[in-house]
Scaffold this active site. Structure first.
Site, short mmCIF file in Angstrom:
data_model
loop_
_atom_site.label_atom_id
_atom_site.label_comp_id
_atom_site.label_asym_id
_atom_site.label_seq_id
_atom_site.Cartn_x
_atom_site.Cartn_y
_atom_site.Cartn_z
N ASP A 144 0.63 -1.25 -0.06
CA ASP A 144 -0.13 0.01 0.03
C ASP A 144 1.02 1.09 -0.07
OD1 ASP A 144 0.85 -0.79 2.51
OD2 ASP A 144 -0.74 0.54 3.50
N GLU A 201 0.05 -1.37 5.89
CA GLU A 201 1.18 -0.92 6.62
C GLU A 201 0.99 0.78 6.85
OE1 GLU A 201 5.19 1.12 7.62
OE2 GLU A 201 3.78 1.39 5.90
#
Length: 422
Positions: free
Chosen positions: A96, A161
């Site tokens: 991400d 994350e």
């Protein structure tokens, strides 16, 4: 190009997309990955998993997918070693990326434009899609060269994350599938270094997100009401920001300290009030604090309690996030993992700069379960632009990073059996 390593004949994946002409195929693959819109608040994780599926097929290695939370999948590509009983090597990355303010970018943040100087612009170039592709391309080259290593190597790709890892690594480290990986040592993301050195992170500051609630006497906006929420709020803000100034002064007046060695405090939200002429019965203020491993956390919270009691009666606080693991990874030459990592870098004429990571990465969850982890992104001569506008990475720095992992992976995966290993 790097002689013999990154020339046109070197192995690499991905098809030319027509934008790069004769560019190195590893760079083309990197730019393809950057175009996947795995951006919050709605990351296209399915596109990332399809891409990784293709990488696993090209590498001729198995990939396992573990759904750790609904819609949140951890993918693991595994290259089994000749002695799989030994502890494995983990190459971790997250899929991400953080949001962008497109009006502040010179190019579309998801078009992976490469300028005439070889700078590739895009969200995730530094944080951390470059490292993902460097892992993959290093494994591709090692595998195509017929190399084998004693220890198993896992390439792991985790979600979320950038929003705290709660539905990603934080949950996965407690999963049976994580334990089954039999990890001995992990590499994860680091930061760019504007100078000649490469920064290596062996620990992280603890993120504490706190909201202080200040109750007070309500009343009409035309009166001098005593004991108001705003008065208490001001004292709280003064206490936190005075401490902030002291820590900032410590950092700015010491040549030995880096950002990761001091506590940062930033006021991020203030809430309260219903109308201009109504004194509110309650006001809240929130702070983002990052606390280094050298700080006694119990004593630090007691200090917060004193600030609250000194500011007035009835003040309470609540943590939105409170990490208390202060484990650090050994960076002494007596440690076989660090010795292997550092001597390999030295052989590549790389100067290492050891620091505490100033923000937070998934490494903290790995260390919290007792495993050594190093934060390292092989990017020197590069401004630190993670989460910033116009994030970019030069293609030559990117290609050099592949070469670095081509040396690090064999070295780490061939560390001889340690005490307690089969």
């Amino acid at each position: 190009m790097l002689p013999d390593k990154d020339g046109p004949s070197a192995g690499g994946g991905g098809c030319q997309d027509g934008l790069g002409g004769g560019e190195h195929p590893s760079v083309t693959l990197f730019r393809e990955y950057l175009r996947l819109r795995t951006v919050h608040p709605e990351p296209d994780y399915d596109a990332a998993l399809r891409f990784l599926d293709r990488m696993a097929q090209e590498l001729e290695l198995p990939m396992k997918k573990v759904e750790v939370c609904p819609g949140r999948v951890v993918a693991i590509i595994t290259w089994t070693g000749t002695n799989p009983a030994l502890k494995s090597i983990l190459l971790n990355s997250h899929t991400d990326v953080v949001p962008v303010f497109q009006e502040s970018w010179k190019y579309d943040a998801f078009s992976a434009v490469k300028d005439s100087e070889g700078n590739i612009y895009g969200r995730g170039t530094q944080d951390m899609k470059s490292v993902t592709i460097q892992y993959i391309e290093a494994i591709r080259r090692l595998k195509s060269g017929g190399r084998r290593f004693a220890r198993t190597v896992h390439l792991m790709f985790v979600p979320d994350e950038e929003v705290g890892g709660h539905k990603g690594m934080e949950t996965f480290v407690k999963h049976p599938e994580f334990k089954a990986l039999n990890i001995g040592f992990a590499l994860d993301e680091g930061l760019a270094n504007p100078g000649e050195s490469f920064t290596v992170f062996y620990g992280e500051r603890c993120p504490w997100w706190i909201t202080i609630r200040c109750p007070g006497s309500p009343g009409h906006g035309s009166r001098f009401v005593e004991n108001t929420a705003a008065e208490k709020l001001r004292r709280i803000i003064d206490s936190f920001l005075d401490f902030r100034e002291k820590e900032k002064h410590r950092l700015n007046t010491s040549e030995c300290l880096t950002l990761g060695d001091v506590t940062t405090v930033n006021m991020t939200m203030v809430k309260g009030g219903v109308a201009y002429n109504v004194i509110p019965a309650e006001m809240d203020v929130s702070f983002d604090m990052r606390i280094p491993p050298t700080v006694n956390l119990k004593a630090f919270e007691e200090q917060i309690q004193r600030w609250c009691s000194q500011a007035g009666e009835g003040i309470t606080y609540q943590f939105a996030q409170k990490h208390d693991n202060q484990d650090v990874t050994c960076t002494e030459d007596s440690d076989p993992w660090w010795r292997t990592f550092s001597t390999t870098c030295k052989a590549l004429n790389m100067s290492l700069q050891k620091e505490i990571f100033p923000a937070a990465t998934d490494s903290r969850f790995i260390r919290a379960v007792g495993l050594p982890a190093i934060g390292f992104s092989p990017m020197n001569r590069t401004p630190i632009l993670l989460h910033d506008h116009n994030e970019f990475l030069n293609e030559q720095v990117f290609l050099r990073g592949i070469q670095v992992y081509q040396e690090l992976v064999p070295a780490l995966a061939n560390v001889p059996a340690l005490p307690g290993e089969a």
